[in-house]
Every structure is written in C-alpha cells, then in structure tokens.
Design an enzyme around this catalytic site. Structure first.
Site, PDB file in Angstrom:
ATOM      1  N   GLY A 198      -2.453  -3.146  -2.059  1.00 17.74           N
ATOM      2  CA  GLY A 198      -1.293  -4.007  -1.885  1.00 17.74           C
ATOM      3  C   GLY A 198      -1.258  -4.703  -0.534  1.00 17.74           C
TER       4      GLY A 198
ATOM      5  CB  SER B 189      -0.904  -0.003   1.237  1.00 20.33           C
ATOM      6  OG  SER B 189      -1.731   1.125   1.249  1.00 20.33           O
ATOM      7  N   GLY B 190       0.568   2.175  -0.933  1.00 19.03           N
ATOM      8  CA  GLY B 190       1.336   3.410  -1.029  1.00 19.03           C
ATOM      9  C   GLY B 190       2.512   3.337  -1.970  1.00 19.03           C
TER      10      GLY B 190
ATOM     11  CD  GLU C  27      -4.071  -2.610   3.406  1.00 20.68           C
ATOM     12  OE1 GLU C  27      -4.345  -1.620   2.716  1.00 20.68           O
ATOM     13  OE2 GLU C  27      -4.860  -3.119   4.224  1.00 20.68           O
TER      14      GLU C  27
ATOM     15  CG  ASN D 249      -1.692   5.387  -0.473  1.00 24.87           C
ATOM     16  OD1 ASN D 249      -1.603   6.582  -0.745  1.00 24.87           O
ATOM     17  ND2 ASN D 249      -1.943   4.471  -1.380  1.00 24.87           N
TER      18      ASN D 249
ATOM     19  CB  SER E  37      -5.074   3.493   0.652  1.00 24.37           C
ATOM     20  OG  SER E  37      -5.029   2.084   0.585  1.00 24.37           O
ATOM     21  CB  SER E  38      -7.078   1.149  -4.193  1.00 27.62           C
ATOM     22  OG  SER E  38      -6.637   2.026  -5.180  1.00 27.62           O
TER      23      SER E  38
ATOM     24  CB  THR F  68      -4.068   3.918  -7.740  1.00 30.05           C
ATOM     25  OG1 THR F  68      -4.574   2.909  -6.855  1.00 30.05           O
ATOM     26  CG2 THR F  68      -5.235   4.637  -8.378  1.00 30.05           C
TER      27      THR F  68
END
Length: 1170
Positions: free
Chosen positions: A454, A177-178, A456, A227, A230-231, A182
């Site tokens: 991603g 993540s981050g 985590e 993030n 974050s998605s 995206t």
C-alpha cells in the site's frame, strides 16, 4: 393404474411442468439446485446423452467439500446490530460520522462494512472467529442483504456472477501498508477454493493456489516499521475456471519487487523472511554445506540488528516454505539450489573493499571463497569482476575493449547489483514455477485478485517508495474512473436526471509522474538524466533535482527542497530524498557480472542469466522506472477488462495492537480514500444499471411474455418486467441503452423473485426425483433394518412391511425446527416421539437425526422479555453420535427404546423405532468405524441426571420391566422407580418383510419409450408458490492425503563444505592457495570483523568446538483412532492415524495438544496414547 406406471407418470409429468427452455438453455441457475443423479435422469427422459455438448455444463466432477451444489438459502441471521452495515444508510454524510460508525463496529469486532458494493475492512490485529466453514456455508449463494457484511459475501458475489454472466471479475484491494490487504486476498482465494467443485486435478490446482501464498511471502515479504509481514512486491493472481466453475488453472503476474531490501534496510526493519527462515530452520547438514551461522555475522542482515519478530515463527515458516515448494512441484535438487543461492547472497554481502591508490581492493580475500563456492564460479574471476569491468571504447571508427578498474564505492555497487540480480531472478523463477504448475492452455473465465503493497510514507522515502506510491496513485485513479467519474459520465450519456457530485480526480498527479511531454513527467526527466550519467555519484541526483525544478517547479502538486522533492499525492504530501534515485532507476547489471554468472558450474544459475552477450546493443537500456510504468499501465488495462470489485482496507493504529483506535489516523485514511464522496455518489445515484438486453436475459423468467425471449422493443420489455413486479416509478429510470434502478432494496426484490422462480422449478424436479429414489432407498433400508433386529425382537404386524419415509414432521416447512440444525446439514430422520422423565411422566419431543447429531427439541413458555407468554421451541438435547454408548430395546413388540450416553440416558417411544435404529446404526458406524452396541432384554435400566434436591431429584437409575400381556397397545404402570410395561405377543422374532416392490422408472429400463413432446411454454401450469427448500445432497468428505514430509533427504550430489587442503569445488587447488579461509570468522561486531579480519577465516562459533545437540525432551504422544473436524477455532482437526503431541490431559475428556505446529483442544476418546 399400477405402481410402475404411476411412478413413470409422476416423474415425466414433473419434468414437463418446467419450461423446456430452462432445461435446453443450459441454465446454471437450475444446475446449482439439482443433484447430479437427478440431472442424469432429466437428460435421459429428454432422450439426450449426458455427455452431449448441450448439457455438458450440467455436470460437475465431484461435489464441493460442503457436499451439495444447492447453494441458495433464505435463512436470516439474528446478529447484534452495531452501527450501520451499509454506510449509504448513514443519517449524516461526514468524515466524522463515517469514522464513528467504523469505530463502533470495530470495537464490537465487526471489521467489515459496506458502501453499496464496496467493502471496507478494518485490520483487527487479532484472529476473529467468523472465518470458519460455518460462515462459508452461510454466505454461499446468499444475497448481500441476507447476512452481515463479510469478505465472503464479496467473494461469493464475484464467483456466482462470473458463472451466470460469463464475465471475468477482479477484486482491487487497496490501503496503506499494514491495513490487511494480503490477509484479505488469502480469504478470497480460500473461499473460492472451498465453494468450487472439482476432482483430483482441480484439487491439485487449489492446493497450489493456496500453497503459493506462504512461498511468495517467504521470498517477497519482510518486516517494516509499519507492518511485520509487509508485501514488498506486487501480485496479481488470476484464478482460472472452467465453464462449470471449477478452478483448473491460474497465473501470477508479479512486479516491483523491492530488490534494494536485499542489501540494505531502513532502521527497525528486516530483510526478506527467507533469510531468517533459513538461519533458524536449516538442518545440521545444511548449516555446514551453506555456511549458515548467526544472523549478526552477515553484513546484509546486521545493519539494523533486527532479527526476530514477535508474531512470526521463522523456523516453522521455513518448513512451510519447503512444503510449498514440494506441492508446487519444484524438484528436490532445485529446492537445494534455491537455498544455496539465498546463502550465497548472504556470503556475497560480506565481501568488503578498501581504496588503494583510487583502486578498489578486497579487504580480506578469505570472504571470497564461500560465495564463489556456493555460486559455482572461480574465486579469482569473482574478485576480478567485482573490482573491474570491461568497457567498449570507440576511437576513429574503431572499437576496442579496455579493462577499467573500479574504486571502492563502485565495487560495492557492483557487489550489491549482483546480489539484487540473483535474488530478483530467483524470485522470478519461483513465480514462473507456480505458473507452470497451474498453467492452462486456453482461457475461459477468471477471477483476479490484486494484492500490492500500500501507500507508504517513511521517515526517509526513496526511489522504492516513489514507485510504490505511483502504482497506488494509478489504482486510486481506477477507483475514481469506475466508481465516481464513470458513474456520473454514464448518467449524462444515458440522459438520466442527476445532481453532480464534486470529487478530487487524481489524474493530474498521475500525469505529473508519468507524462511524456508537455510538460514531461518526473519519470521521463529521471530517464533522461540516467541516459547521460556515466559513473556513480551524487552529481547525477543533483542534476535530476535541478531539471525537475526547471521543468515542473511551478506545478501545483510539486515542490522541491534541498535534498529532494515533494509530491502532493491523493493520500497527502510525501517528501522524497533523491539520493540514489538515478542509480536505482538505472538498475544496471554490467555485462561482466552476467558473464561471470554464465560461467557458473551450476546449470540452474546459468539459466537465470540467459542474456546474449554478443548481440548488438541498440537504444537506451530499459530503466526500472520505465518498467514499472509499463507494468502499472498493463495492470490497469487488465483490470479495466474485468468487472471490478473493491476492498478498501483501513489501518486503525500504528501499534499493531487490537482495540487500539487512533482517531486522526483513521480519519486521514477515510479522507484520502474518498469514502465520503463514494457514499454521496451512491446515495444520489442509482445502485444498479444494466443494458436492456442483459437485464431482459437475467429477469426474463419472471413473466411468460419475456420468457424465453422478448419479441418486441427491448426498452418496452424492460418496462413490462418492472411493471410486472409493481416497482414504483421513482425507483428506476430508463436511459438510451440501460435501465437504472435506484435503491438496493428494489434490486433485491427482483433477485429474490428470480431466485424463488428457479427454486420452484428445481424443487418440482428434485422432489419427483427424490420420490423415485426414495422407493429404492427405503426398500433397501427396510431390509437392513429387519436384519438388525432379526431373532432379537418381536415385530408389529402393521409395520413390518411399512414404507420408510424418513421425515414424519415435514421439516421442509418447519423453519422453527430447522433453526437448530446447521444450514446444510442433511436430515436423515425426523419424528415426534414420546419422552419419559424420571417419574415416568411423558412429554412430546421432536427428534431429528443428522449424520453428526441427534437432536431433541421441546417447547416452553417464554417467562420474560417482549415474547413473554409465547410458546417457543427449545433445544433440549444435542447428542454427538460418537458419544452414544448403546441402544436398549425389549424383546417384545413395544415401541420403547433407551439411548445410553455418558451423562444420562433418554427413554423414548416411537412407532418408527426400527427405521430410526437402522439410520442411527449406519451413521454411527460411519462416524466411529465400529458397530453400535445394541441390547435386547425385558428388564432395562437407565441413568437419570440430577434434577433438584428432593427425593426424586437425585441422580441415579430407573428400571423398565416388560411383561407379556394382551393386545398390541402397551399398558404402562409405574411403581416407585420401576415402570412396568404390558403388551401382547407380536410377530415372531425371525419375521422378515414379505412385500415385494416391482416399481421401475422409465429412465432405467432397457425398453424404449416414446418420449412425449414438450407442451408450449404458454400452456404450462401456474407459477410455483415462493418458498425455499432445505433439500441437501450428501457429499463424500474428501480424505486428507498423507502429510508431505517437511524434511528432505540431502541430495547425493550436493557439495559439502570445503575443508583445509581441499578446493572449494573439489577441483585441484591452485598452487600456494591457503584454504583456511573456509572457516567461519569469530563472533563480534560485523564491521569490526571485516576490518580486523585475519588471513585465516575462523570457523563458525569463533573456533569453539561444535556443541553436542541437547536431547529433545520426550513429549507424550497419542495416535488418532478416528478423524475429527474442529467445531471451533480453539480445536484441532486431524485424520485417523495422525500423531498428536499431548500438552495436557483433562478429566473433562477434552485434552490439549499440538499437531502440525497448531495447538488446541481435542476429544480424548478419539485417540490412544502411545
């Protein structure tokens, strides 16, 4: 032979020098290189209709925004080297060497690096300048080795090979993540949208594809501690293409929306962006209708008191979200309902419960009215369904329905379950709306882009992190299967000599999570526990922990601890807290709540709950874990059917700041992503492999024996091809059904030879076509040029009937001059001219005119460095056409003209001045929408720039005096600051061209001609010499449509806020019902408000009078007179008549302003102040 027959012969002969099979096999390689009009002519010569199915793929609706479809180029880029571009070339293959190389490139702002075909991307946490149209042109059609590593190179490789091989492709973007997944997905979609052609329908599909990003981000992204954007859902976006390469459809598959974020968030995090966008961007009417107030009023938002994010503008994003819904085609009344549900969920969260005799009681019924009003349900029924539910009881073969009251904990669970269901079904509707807008009835080709949150690891990891990490584990398994394991297994199957590489196969971890039997996986055990639990409580979670310990306690990748369990993922050990696992896995929405929503007076809400409540309930209900397991496996199957590409994203730090490099964090990611093993496999193995048949198809054109079809054994045909290009025997191996090529350089050799062969054929055809069209074009230009100087200037006898050529330098073979012109910038005119300086001394300059610029190129001796003493081309002047003030000529027949520009003027002499003037006149009018000022006088004055401190170096002016003399050659005599020019009389000023041209092309006459038959392929002339042309096709730049309004007029049917004495929904109020609760409560700590709430709900703002809105400060504005395309990242683009806010006016002529929320610089002479 007369001219007419010569032209016909040249055209037909050129076409027949090309092997007929190239034309008749619908080759996309040739299709990319020919202009549309040339293709029409080819087909007419062949006696075919251009809508014939055989040739249908030769045509595209319109050119791409960049103009031509001729994408192939060979210009290398002189760029600074930082580390190695492809880590297969590292001298040492260690984690430390990989990290050091990535760090070196990251610090020099090179965020992309290759490992063979795999792209490594490091998040820079800042905007970088190399994502402009210039880079799109640079990477379009280029081989991987031609330019520095870039995500555009990967996107172009996918797009081109999809068309050439007729195969679906996908890109798998992975990382924690981050790490920038995206953003990478956006760049790929943006690139494909730019380089693909298409008409208005295709453009509409492109707009929806690009606008779907901000809409889904608003409803599916949130700030986490790792993030800011974050998605919180997974997305697989398929962009569907026609056989000609135009995006004409698409499909989004979404999965694993983090619904729990609607009702609670971890410390330091926010809920989904849309909530904060609504609170910041709602209009006054929306605020009143939806009960919108400060975020700390809502329980679902105030648990962590995180409302703002540094780099996110919620108000601006709100309008972008509304605009996206508009583009996608969501009706205005439906948009209002979407926002109404969002607000309804917020108000639903403010309903709290307390225990009274083990029964849940609503703390303050005032909080029931607003959610009931927004959701269109009865307030009493809402309270009833939240505090009790119906259960079917079977006794003695009979069944009856009984009402069961809930305790406070169960009531809160029901409230949150309803909120999560409303939000997730609303999200599904938005995805469905996008899919409906770009739906295609049949599939041809597609490119899939996987963007999923991603891996985590948080302080507390729950059920959501467990599901997220499981999907990432599956994606890692695909990567291993397709890049490591499958590669090595393929060598064994094909009998290739090979040294095996050790690597970690994470299939054992995937089985630990998803296996059904022997031993059962975590998800199966979780489903069993959920099937036997009857009520909410911690008991079920503890039962789960016990059963896990009994079934898989001895598994090497599993450990348990007092509150949960630990899984040894590929990315490291993660400890999960089992608290809430069973409830979140059950994901139950009781039938009572479904029935409540089906009773809504709003059809849109009813449609979100289509369940048949009367259907028999058979079998276990599907759990969240079972759904995500099925979705993950379906996704894997979809990806395995495509040709995969990989982007491995790396997060360099946790501070989210540029140039901050955390060595240990990056090394950990390099280790668990398996980059070292990936490099070792690539170096020990073969960079390219292809089955014999496809290899022969792709490279058959290299020899006459293999073209169009190899008649013998396929293996021998491949061997013949490889020997024909003199490839070393140690660079390839032939397996049982495939050819394996070791080094990327060997593959590049094949590709380059293939590209040059096709390019040679295309140039033969296009050159003949260009010669034919030039006749028509330049005859017309000659007439137009004559009109410009008619009755103003004498004409030369030997030039008035001259054919116009355009290029008198041979730019096609002058790369030293082409380097100064943009790669796909068309050259209208090129000539070597004479330039006069301030002392009237002459020097030669190469003058090049393009649709945007006038270039003057000189030569100088290099004074220092390794090229000292060499003569090099130097760009002496580059003038934007818009900045030309006027052109001056004498009235005599001389060739001198002056280009007047703001800083200083240029005095030039060219025998092709009239041709140059006609082209400049036309281009100037196109750029500025006004005529180019022309001056004709025998006394001309021009400005000179300051050049040193001597008497001749000062800025000032000079004059040229033209006088009638004798002869056709001008005699120049400088006297001080005046140049005297003497020349004899020419043709009269009213002279016009007299030569007629009756040439016609065979394909445009109405007569019928016997089309010659093709010669056999073996009788053709030799292969064209390798070379790359720079021929361009002009494209009409698409005009931007009117900007969609970001603000909507309120619907007439939109309900207004309930007021005192009125029913929430405008119906007759129940007797003795106090509607003072419609007022919003006082400000304060939200939890204390719920406990101390009075019977009458306060109005928003704690009872204070609504403040008068402050008048907006008046910002100076200007209106654009002409369209302008930004030339750099800090500039603004706009269309004619756009309004721009002026932030600062500068004397330099470059102003600073704002348009559509973006700030930047723009030329002041393009606008007028309002």
């Amino acid at each position: 032979m007369d001219e007419s027959k010569m032209v016909q012969t040249d055209l037909v002969k050129a076409l027949y020098t090309v092997p007929p099979q190239i034309l008749l096999t619908n080759s996309k390689d040739l299709h990319f290189r020919l202009t549309a009009s040339c293709k029409v002519w080819c087909l007419k010569v062949l006696g075919q209709s251009h809508d014939d199915a055989l040739f249908g793929q030769w045509f595209v609706e319109t050119p791409s925004p960049q103009g031509s479809k001729e994408r192939y180029h060979w210009q290398t880029q002189n760029v600074k080297q930082s580390g190695v571009d492809d880590m297969v070339l590292l001298s040492k293959i260690t984690e430390e060497a990989i990290v050091e190389n990535l760090k070196k490139r990251y610090n020099d702002d090179y965020i992309f690096t290759y490992i063979g075909p795999v792209l490594i991307s490091v998040n820079p946490f800042k905007q970088l300048p190399y994502f402009t149209d210039r880079e799109i042109e640079m990477y379009q059609g280029a081989a991987q080795y031609e330019n520095p590593p870039h995500i555009y190179a990967l996107a172009d490789d996918m797009y081109r090979n999809m068309l050439i091989d007729n195969e679906n492709h996908c890109v798998i973007i992975s990382g924690e993540s981050g790490a920038g997944k995206t953003v990478a997905a956006k760049f790929i979609m943006g690139y494909v949208s730019k380089v693909s052609g298409g008409g208005s329908k295709v453009q509409h599909v492109k707009d929806i594809i690009l606008k779907s990003n901000p809409l889904l981000e608003a409803f599916g992204n949130a700030k986490t501690v790792r993030n800011n954007n974050s998605s919180r859902f997974g997305k697989y976006f398929e962009i569907q293409f026609s056989r000609g390469g135009e995006p004409d459809g698409g499909k989004i598959s979404n999965f694993l929306l983090e619904k729990s974020r609607v009702v609670s968030q971890n410390s330091g995090e926010r809920s989904f962006h849309i909530y904060y966008q609504l609170l910041e961007g709602a209009s006054a009417e929306q605020r009143e209708n939806l009960g919108v107030t400060n975020p700390n009023y809502y329980y679902y938002l105030n648990q962590n008191e995180v409302y703002k994010v540094d780099d996110i503008n919620d108000k601006k994003d709100f309008f972008e979200t509304l605009n996206a819904m508009e583009v996608i085609g969501i009706p205005e009344d439906t948009q209002a309902m979407v926002l109404q549900i969002v607000a309804g969920i917020l108000h639903l969260g403010n309903i709290n419960f307390q225990e009274s005799g083990n029964v849940a009681v609503v703390e303050s019924e005032d909080f029931l009215a607003f959610p009931a009003f927004l959701l269109g349900v009865d307030q009493v029924r809402l309270k009833e369904k939240l505090t009790s539910r119906k259960m079917d009881s079977k006794w003695g073969g009979k069944s009856e329905t009984i009402d069961v009251t809930l305790n406070a904990e169960q009531a809160i669970f029901s409230r949150d379950a309803l909120s999560k269901a409303l939000y997730s079904r609303l999200f599904d509707y938005l995805v469905e709306a996008i899919n409906k807008a770009i739906k295609k009835d049949y599939e041809e080709l597609n490119i899939g882009v996987l963007d999923i949150y991603g891996f985590e690891i948080f302080q507390k990891n729950g059920f959501e992190q467990f599901c997220i990490n499981f999907v990432n584990e599956k994606l890692q398994q695909i990567f291993i299967e397709l890049t490591l394991k499958a590669e090595q297994e393929e060598y064994v199957q094909e009998g290739i000599k090979w040294n095996p590489i050790e690597y970690f196969n994470n299939k054992i971890v995937c089985d630990l999570i998803e296996s059904k039997v022997s031993p059962p996986g975590i998800m199966s055990i979780l489903d069993d526990v959920c099937a036997t639990m009857h009520a909410k409580g911690e008991g079920a979670d503890q039962t789960l922990l016990q059963k896990l310990q009994m079934a898989i306690g001895t598994h090497e990748h599993f450990n348990s601890w007092n509150k949960g369990f630990i899984i040894h993922h590929y990315a490291g050990k993660v400890s999960y807290d089992v608290g809430g696992f069973c409830e979140r896995n059950r994901d139950v929405l009781f039938m009572d709540l479904i029935e409540l929503m089906q009773s809504s007076e709003f059809l849109f809400i009813k449609d979100r709950f289509p369940e048949n409540l009367n259907a028999d309930k058979k079998g276990r209900p599907t759990t969240a874990g079972a759904k995500i397991k099925k979705q993950a496996n379906d996704l894997v199957n979809t990806l395995m059917k495509c040709t995969p590409h990989y982007i491995r994203c790396i997060k360099p730090n946790e501070t989210k700041k540029p140039r901050d490099w955390e060595e240990s964090r990056v090394k950990h990611q390099v280790e668990y992503l398996g980059l070292r093993e990936n490099i070792r496999v690539r170096r020990a193995g073969y960079a390219y492999r292809r089955i014999f048949k496809k290899f022969l198809q792709r490279y058959a054109i290299l020899t006459k024996e293999t073209w169009p079809v190899w008649r013998g054994d396929e293996k021998q045909g491949v061997l013949h091809l490889l020997r024909s290009v003199n490839m070393d025997a140690d660079q390839f191996q032939l397996g049982k059904s495939k050819v394996f090529i070791k080094a990327p350089e060997s593959l590049f050799l094949l590709e380059e030879m293939r590209e040059r062969r096709y390019d040679g054929y295309a140039r033969v055809i296009q050159k003949a076509w260009g010669k034919h069209t030039a006749v028509r074009k330049y005859i017309k230009m000659r007439e137009e040029a004559s009109d410009i100087v008619l009755n103003k200037k004498e004409r030369r006898r030997n030039s008035i009937n001259r054919n116009f050529m355009g290029d008198y330098i041979g730019m096609e073979n002058r790369p030293e001059l082409r380097q100064f012109v943009a790669k796909r910038e068309r050259i209208d005119f090129a000539d070597t001219v004479i330039k006069y300086d301030r002392r009237f001394k002459t020097v030669k300059r190469d003058m090049i005119l393009t649709p945007r610029y006038l270039y003057l190129i000189g030569r100088e001796k290099v004074k220092q460095g390794p090229e000292k003493g060499m003569i090099k081309e130097i760009l002496k002047r580059q003038i934007e056409l818009e900045k030309i003030q006027s052109i001056s000529f004498s009235a005599l027949q001389d060739d001198i003209f002056i280009i007047h520009e703001g800083q200083y003027d240029s005095v030039l002499e060219s025998v092709f001045k009239t041709e140059f003037l006609s082209l400049l006149y036309k281009r100037y009018e196109e750029r500025t929408q006004r005529k180019l000022p022309l001056k004709f006088n025998n006394l001309l004055e021009f400005k000179v720039k300051k050049d040193g401190w001597g008497p001749w170096g000062a800025a000032g002016s000079r004059q040229i005096q033209f006088q009638l003399g004798s002869g056709d050659e001008a005699i120049k005599k400088p006297t001080g600051k005046v140049l005297n020019v003497y020349i004899g009389a020419g043709l009269a000023k009213n002279s016009r061209p007299t030569r007629k041209d009756n040439r016609k092309s065979i394909c445009f006459t109405n007569q019928t001609h016997n089309t010659p038959s093709y010669p056999a392929a073996t009788q053709r002339s030799g292969v064209q010499k390798p070379g790359r042309g720079y021929q361009q096709q002009s494209g009409i730049r698409p005009q931007s449509g009117h900007r969609l309004s970001l603000l909507r007029e309120p619907s007439q049917e939109q309900p207004s806020l309930p007021r005192q004495g009125a029913s929430p929904r405008g119906k007759v109020a129940p007797q003795q019902l106090n509607l003072d609760f419609m007022n919003v409560p006082e400000q304060g700590v939200s939890g204390m408000q719920r406990q101390l709430s009075k019977n009458v709900k306060p109005v928003p703002g704690g009872g204070r009078a609504k403040p008068t809105p402050k008048p907006r400060p008046k910002i100076p504005q200007c209106r654009a007179l002409y369209a302008y395309d930004a030339q750099d990242t800090d500039e603004l683009s706009f269309n004619a008549n756009d309004l721009i806010e002026i932030i600062k006016e500068d004397a330099s002529g470059w102003w600073f302003g704002r348009i559509r929320g973006k700030e930047g610089m723009f030329p002041g002479n393009y606008v007028e102040k309002i």
